[in-house]
Enzyme design. Structure first.
Site, PDB file in Angstrom:
ATOM      1  N   GLN A 125      24.532 -35.050 -11.688  1.00 18.19           N
ATOM      2  CA  GLN A 125      24.931 -33.731 -11.208  1.00 18.19           C
ATOM      3  C   GLN A 125      24.428 -33.583  -9.775  1.00 18.19           C
ATOM      4  OE1 GLN A 125      22.455 -30.562 -12.576  1.00 18.19           O
ATOM      5  NE2 GLN A 125      24.171 -29.234 -12.996  1.00 18.19           N
ATOM      6  N   SER A 128      22.172 -29.481  -5.941  1.00 20.07           N
ATOM      7  CA  SER A 128      21.103 -29.094  -5.024  1.00 20.07           C
ATOM      8  C   SER A 128      21.207 -29.813  -3.683  1.00 20.07           C
ATOM      9  CB  SER A 128      19.749 -29.420  -5.645  1.00 20.07           C
ATOM     10  OG  SER A 128      19.631 -28.782  -6.882  1.00 20.07           O
ATOM     11  N   SER A 160      19.479 -35.902 -10.874  1.00 20.25           N
ATOM     12  CA  SER A 160      18.907 -36.669 -11.991  1.00 20.25           C
ATOM     13  C   SER A 160      19.770 -37.873 -12.333  1.00 20.25           C
ATOM     14  CB  SER A 160      18.799 -35.804 -13.250  1.00 20.25           C
ATOM     15  OG  SER A 160      17.881 -34.778 -13.043  1.00 20.25           O
ATOM     16  N   GLU A 243      24.418 -25.389 -19.259  1.00 21.08           N
ATOM     17  CA  GLU A 243      23.132 -26.030 -19.040  1.00 21.08           C
ATOM     18  C   GLU A 243      21.983 -25.182 -19.582  1.00 21.08           C
ATOM     19  OE1 GLU A 243      22.413 -27.141 -14.964  1.00 21.08           O
ATOM     20  OE2 GLU A 243      20.761 -28.452 -15.555  1.00 21.08           O
ATOM     21  N   SER A 366      15.720 -21.923 -11.849  1.00 26.88           N
ATOM     22  CA  SER A 366      14.306 -21.677 -12.175  1.00 26.88           C
ATOM     23  C   SER A 366      14.162 -20.433 -13.057  1.00 26.88           C
ATOM     24  CB  SER A 366      13.486 -21.501 -10.891  1.00 26.88           C
ATOM     25  OG  SER A 366      13.689 -20.201 -10.379  1.00 26.88           O
ATOM     26  N   ASN A 367      13.042 -20.352 -13.759  1.00 30.67           N
ATOM     27  CA  ASN A 367      12.865 -19.210 -14.658  1.00 30.67           C
ATOM     28  C   ASN A 367      12.781 -17.882 -13.907  1.00 30.67           C
ATOM     29  OD1 ASN A 367      12.960 -21.162 -16.571  1.00 30.67           O
ATOM     30  ND2 ASN A 367      11.074 -20.562 -17.629  1.00 30.67           N
ATOM     31  N   GLU A 368      12.365 -17.943 -12.649  1.00 30.22           N
ATOM     32  CA  GLU A 368      12.380 -16.705 -11.856  1.00 30.22           C
ATOM     33  C   GLU A 368      13.826 -16.242 -11.675  1.00 30.22           C
ATOM     34  OE1 GLU A 368      10.420 -19.337 -11.068  1.00 30.22           O
ATOM     35  OE2 GLU A 368       8.583 -18.322 -11.688  1.00 30.22           O
TER      36      GLU A 368
HETATM   37  C1  LIG Z   1      13.348 -32.778 -13.129  1.00 32.06           C
HETATM   38  C2  LIG Z   1      14.373 -32.127 -12.279  1.00 32.06           C
HETATM   39  C3  LIG Z   1      15.688 -32.528 -12.373  1.00 32.06           C
HETATM   40  C4  LIG Z   1      16.664 -31.972 -11.565  1.00 32.06           C
HETATM   41  N1  LIG Z   1      17.942 -32.432 -11.687  1.00 32.06           N
HETATM   42  C5  LIG Z   1      18.895 -31.951 -10.856  1.00 32.06           C
HETATM   43  C6  LIG Z   1      20.208 -32.488 -10.898  1.00 32.06           C
HETATM   44  O1  LIG Z   1      20.505 -33.372 -11.694  1.00 32.06           O
HETATM   45  N2  LIG Z   1      21.128 -32.035 -10.035  1.00 32.06           N
HETATM   46  C7  LIG Z   1      20.843 -31.053  -9.147  1.00 32.06           C
HETATM   47  O2  LIG Z   1      21.726 -30.659  -8.413  1.00 32.06           O
HETATM   48  N3  LIG Z   1      19.592 -30.508  -9.080  1.00 32.06           N
HETATM   49  C8  LIG Z   1      18.615 -30.949  -9.910  1.00 32.06           C
HETATM   50  N4  LIG Z   1      17.339 -30.440  -9.843  1.00 32.06           N
HETATM   51  C9  LIG Z   1      17.042 -29.432  -8.827  1.00 32.06           C
HETATM   52  C10 LIG Z   1      16.859 -28.047  -9.386  1.00 32.06           C
HETATM   53  O3  LIG Z   1      18.080 -27.504  -9.790  1.00 32.06           O
HETATM   54  C11 LIG Z   1      16.160 -27.221  -8.296  1.00 32.06           C
HETATM   55  O4  LIG Z   1      14.878 -27.753  -8.156  1.00 32.06           O
HETATM   56  C12 LIG Z   1      16.081 -25.763  -8.635  1.00 32.06           C
HETATM   57  O5  LIG Z   1      17.341 -25.154  -8.539  1.00 32.06           O
HETATM   58  C13 LIG Z   1      15.089 -25.016  -7.743  1.00 32.06           C
HETATM   59  O6  LIG Z   1      15.366 -25.271  -6.390  1.00 32.06           O
HETATM   60  P1  LIG Z   1      14.210 -25.775  -5.413  1.00 32.06           P
HETATM   61  O7  LIG Z   1      13.541 -26.930  -6.036  1.00 32.06           O
HETATM   62  O8  LIG Z   1      14.820 -25.955  -4.078  1.00 32.06           O
HETATM   63  O9  LIG Z   1      13.165 -24.614  -5.385  1.00 32.06           O
HETATM   64  P2  LIG Z   1      13.204 -23.332  -4.451  1.00 32.06           P
HETATM   65  O10 LIG Z   1      14.527 -22.677  -4.546  1.00 32.06           O
HETATM   66  O11 LIG Z   1      12.675 -23.678  -3.122  1.00 32.06           O
HETATM   67  O12 LIG Z   1      12.165 -22.428  -5.229  1.00 32.06           O
HETATM   68  C14 LIG Z   1      10.748 -22.592  -5.120  1.00 32.06           C
HETATM   69  C15 LIG Z   1      10.091 -21.481  -5.919  1.00 32.06           C
HETATM   70  O13 LIG Z   1      10.531 -20.208  -5.427  1.00 32.06           O
HETATM   71  C16 LIG Z   1      11.119 -19.445  -6.457  1.00 32.06           C
HETATM   72  N5  LIG Z   1      12.253 -18.697  -5.952  1.00 32.06           N
HETATM   73  C17 LIG Z   1      13.284 -19.111  -5.179  1.00 32.06           C
HETATM   74  N6  LIG Z   1      14.172 -18.137  -4.998  1.00 32.06           N
HETATM   75  C18 LIG Z   1      13.716 -17.061  -5.669  1.00 32.06           C
HETATM   76  C19 LIG Z   1      14.181 -15.733  -5.874  1.00 32.06           C
HETATM   77  N7  LIG Z   1      15.338 -15.291  -5.386  1.00 32.06           N
HETATM   78  N8  LIG Z   1      13.430 -14.925  -6.648  1.00 32.06           N
HETATM   79  C20 LIG Z   1      12.267 -15.346  -7.176  1.00 32.06           C
HETATM   80  N9  LIG Z   1      11.777 -16.566  -7.025  1.00 32.06           N
HETATM   81  C21 LIG Z   1      12.493 -17.422  -6.271  1.00 32.06           C
HETATM   82  C22 LIG Z   1      11.593 -20.466  -7.469  1.00 32.06           C
HETATM   83  O14 LIG Z   1      11.728 -19.895  -8.753  1.00 32.06           O
HETATM   84  C23 LIG Z   1      10.492 -21.496  -7.405  1.00 32.06           C
HETATM   85  O15 LIG Z   1       9.429 -21.059  -8.202  1.00 32.06           O
HETATM   86  C24 LIG Z   1      16.335 -30.963 -10.643  1.00 32.06           C
HETATM   87  C25 LIG Z   1      15.008 -30.534 -10.542  1.00 32.06           C
HETATM   88  C26 LIG Z   1      14.031 -31.123 -11.332  1.00 32.06           C
HETATM   89  C27 LIG Z   1      12.625 -30.654 -11.184  1.00 32.06           C
END
Ligand SMILES: Cc1cc2nc3c(=O)[nH]c(=O)nc-3n(C[C@H](O)[C@H](O)[C@H](O)COP(=O)(O)OP(=O)(O)OC[C@H]3O[C@@H](n4cnc5c(N)ncnc54)[C@H](O)[C@@H]3O)c2cc1C
Lengths: 383, 337
Positions: A125, A128, A160, A243, A366-368
């Site tokens: 997928q 991101s 992933s 998902e 994310s859970n947020e």
């Molecule tokens: C094991 C794993 C597998 C993954 N696999 C895939 C995949 O196959 N394909 C893919 O496309 N992506 C994948 N991801 C990416 C995943 O979807 C993103 O990590 C996720 O959407 C969060 O984005 P970020 O890591 O950029 O965090 P950020 O968006 O930078 O967030 C960082 C922190 O800020 C908080 N935050 C951000 N915005 C807000 C808001 N509006 N309100 C409150 N809190 C907020 C978040 O909750 C988090 O705690 C994977 C991630 C992991 C860890």
């Protein structure tokens, strides 16, 4: 409400159990986050398909068995009961599959679903981007129309299994002047296309399961687009629903973890902290609650209903119960928790599991973000 | 295998909810709180006319003959409306127990007619609710459940819940009609169901408040900290509901594992209601700390029901024996058996 299984359902359970007992590998496979383990898991995926167990809820025409969601839950229970390996193709079968089923043309269904169910094509997928994580509408990777092709340029990340997988699906900006949710399209691409570079990223456990993807003028036929040009956001939201919702995390997975946790606690009861006892019971209770809820959602869908923002409740519940159960195990193991191999050389699966459980509250939205969705869409609070 | 609530059940529950929202609004709770007896013959009469006391009384005895699964859905509505009349004890706990043992036709008919009220006395509870206005008492001696006619009260105790009427237990007497455990399990299940109804009501009050109260020039419900507190509580509440339904089915069918499921339900519902009450008061700010907003009626009932019919330690000990003690098969494939 009737919580008894029908004779048919019991017979189905027996059939799955017999097949799993005869076919599940005796030795645990190497982690699918490593290349050798990845290939072992692909082998298993094909073995499953040989028994016609690739995706039991899909129509027979696409390599499925046309079974309902309750039968799927029974299948999953037997799958985890037998200790079968993780599904290396989960992005394909649980996310892309239902999306293609709902939005794809007949041609696309024929082309993509059957090889997916057979484990012939493993999917990654690619949503991101470095600057579009939680804020997925901020994606900038472009897919510019050139005749009957799109030309993709940009970068995806955290994909992933993309280090080893065959194909990817993702959202791309097909209208270069568009902003936010508009002008995006849902496009499938061959990871081996010229111009695609994969850079594996080592994860917390040290293995390189997910990857950054660099696209340098990658040409993708227009017929690889799912639904209309510019309609990608809605399609992606449906995929995201799959998902978070029913399919990604079957309750049996957590019931199996709770059962193992109970065994672990019994072994270490004499030296376990008093709080551990209650946490172990809580893990069992939560895994059961998650199972009941999933059966309830499945019944609701089978009766013609659908789930919307409730999927966010699911996502929070399973990810937090998983983390709590593994944390409890780590605390019960005490000084041994840090060891990668426990007595007798067995892999410390609690450590592996705990590390993986830490990602649950991050991925799949994310859970947020899920809490925002619940507050705004279920409770109607202002944005 | 089917986990859905039937259309009939949804209609019935919706009907009860709408009815109670009309006749049992917060103003009524305030009026009862200002009265001496905290009970109202008019309210009881209204509830009786709606047919509520007879919900679980067999049709042959003038009731609707519903099941425990219906009962938990209705009990949630009683919690949601903050009903203080001894309806849950009489209609949803005593009636199904009495109809199961048989030979209690006259009493059941009187319950359905709204003429009999049954108080419940069990060793797990140090006190008895609504002993004063009860016409009958279910009590326990040597593990057996006894039923007897009853009149008059003993010493009234002071509960934090202004509408709760607690009395010191009296000597057990009467004829045997079942086991003490059956009483405990039924009552704990109905308490659990009321607790999720209470939690739902508190959620609604807190959500409304968050939409209407402004600070920093905007509704406080637009602040993420407030949103996340409420969303966390919703998860707890929603995941308690299927646990209660599962327990209701187990108890209705007389499954050997029913007590474990009832304990699970009681724990899940108490946790949800307790968490929701703290979230609700926090959302209301100082307003929540007053007697003037309605919230306190629900919050205090939640504290009361969490401790009644087996407290946290009691129900954990039953889970402990079954799950850690190995009496119950667990793991995948054991969702329902
Ligand atoms: C094991 C794993 C597998 C993954 N696999 C895939 C995949 O196959 N394909 C893919 O496309 N992506 C994948 N991801 C990416 C995943 O979807 C993103 O990590 C996720 O959407 C969060 O984005 P970020 O890591 O950029 O965090 P950020 O968006 O930078 O967030 C960082 C922190 O800020 C908080 N935050 C951000 N915005 C807000 C808001 N509006 N309100 C409150 N809190 C907020 C978040 O909750 C988090 O705690 C994977 C991630 C992991 C860890």
């Amino acid at each position: 409400m009737d919580l008894a299984y029908t004779t048919e359902q019991q017979a189905f359970r027996a059939e799955v159990r017999a097949w799993m007992e005869a076919n599940v590998p005796q030795e645990p496979l190497v982690t699918l986050e490593r290349e050798d383990g990845y290939h072992q898991h692909v082998e298993w995926e094909r073995k499953l398909a040989s028994g016609n167990w690739g995706m039991v809820t899909w129509p027979e025409a696409y390599g499925g068995r046309g079974l309902d969601l309750i039968q799927w839950l029974i299948f999953e229970e037997e799958y985890y009961r037998a200790g079968a390996p993780l599904r290396v193709n989960q992005n394909g079968i649980f996310l892309l599959g239902p999306t293609v089923m709902e939005f794809g043309t007949d041609e696309q269904k024929a082309r993509f679903l059957t090889p997916m169910a057979k484990g012939e094509v493993i999917w990654a997928q690619a949503w991101s981007e470095p600057n579009a994580g939680s804020d997925m509408a901020a994606i900038t990777t472009k897919a510019i129309r050139d005749g009957d092709h799109y030309v993709i340029t940009g970068q995806k990340t955290w994909s992933s299994r993309a280090s080893f997988a065959d194909w990817g699906f993702g959202l791309f900006r097909t209208d270069p002047d568009s902003k936010r949710h508009k002008g995006l399209s849902f496009i499938l691409f061959d990871l081996n296309s010229p111009g695609v570079t994969r850079r594996p990223i080592r994860q917390l456990h040290g293995d390189p399961g997910f990857a950054e993807l660099f696209f340098d003028e990658v040409r993708v036929p227009v017929e690889n687009r799912i639904a209309g040009e510019g309609e990608g956001w809605n399609v992606a939201m449906a995929t995201a629903g799959f998902e978070r919702g029913l399919m990604l995390r079957s309750p049996a997975r957590f019931q199996a973890a709770a059962e193992r946790l109970v065994k672990l606690f019994r072994q270490h009861e004499a030296k376990a902290a008093p709080a551990a006892r209650e946490q172990v019971m809580q893990a069992w209770m939560d895994a059961q609650a998650y199972a009941y809820n999933t059966y309830a959602v499945a019944s609701k869908i089978m009766a013609g209903g659908h789930i919307g923002a409730e999927a966010s409740l699911n996502k929070i519940f399973w990810s937090e119960l998983d983390r709590a159960a593994h944390r409890t195990a780590m605390q019960i193991l005490g000084a041994s928790a840090e060891l990668r191999y426990l007595d007798g050389g067995a892999l410390n699966t609690w450590l592996e599991g705990y590390i993986f459980s830490l990602s649950g509250p991050i991925y799949a939205g994310s859970n947020e973000i899920q809490r925002n969705i619940i507050a705004e869409r279920l409770l109607g609070l202002p944005r | 295998m089917d986990f859905t609530i039937t259309e009939d059940q949804a209609t019935l529950t919706g009907g009860v909810r709408d009815y109670l929202a009309g006749v049992h609004a917060p103003e009524l709770l305030r009026a009862l709180d200002a009265s001496d007896s905290r009970r109202s013959a008019d309210v009881w009469q209204g509830l009786t006319e709606m047919g509520l006391p007879g919900l679980l009384v067999p049709e042959a005895q003038g009731g609707l003959g519903l099941s425990l699964l219906d009962a938990v859905l209705i009990a949630a509505e009683l919690g949601r409306a903050g009903v203080a009349e001894p309806l849950a004890d009489t209609a949803l706990v005593a009636a199904p127990l009495l109809s199961k043992v048989g030979g209690q036709e006259a009493l059941l008919a009187a319950i359905a007619a709204g003429e009999a009220k049954v108080a419940l006395q069990h060793p797990v509870n140090p006190w008895v609710a609504d002993l004063d206005g009860a016409s009958h008492l279910l009590s326990v001696e040597d593990g057996a459940l006894l039923v007897a006619e009853h009149s008059g009260g003993t010493d009234l105790l002071d509960s934090v819940d202004p509408l709760r009427r607690l009395y010191v237990p009296i000597a057990p007497s009467g004829t045997a009609v079942g086991s003490a455990d059956a009483l405990l399990d039924h009552a704990a299940l109905i308490a659990a169901a009321q607790l999720v109804g209470l939690a739902d009501a508190m959620l609604e009050q807190a959500t409304d408040y968050a939409k209407n109260r402004s600070q920093f020039g905007q509704p406080i419900g637009s602040f993420q900290a407030v949103k996340h507190h409420l969303a966390t509580a919703v998860v707890k509440i929603e995941f308690a509901k299927p646990v209660i339904q599962r327990a209701a089915v187990a108890l209705q069918e007389g499954a050997a594992s029913a007590p474990v499921h009832v304990s699970h339900a009681k724990l899940a519902a108490s946790d949800a209601a307790w968490a929701m009450s703290e979230t609700a008061i926090q959302t209301h700010g100082a307003m929540g700390y007053t007697y003037e907003v309605d919230l306190h009626f629900w919050m205090k009932r939640a504290w009361a029901l969490s401790g009644a019919w087996g407290d946290r330690a009691f129900h954990l000990s039953r889970i402990d024996a079954a799950v850690l003690g190995g009496a119950l098969p667990i793991g995948p494939g054991h969702s329902f058996a």
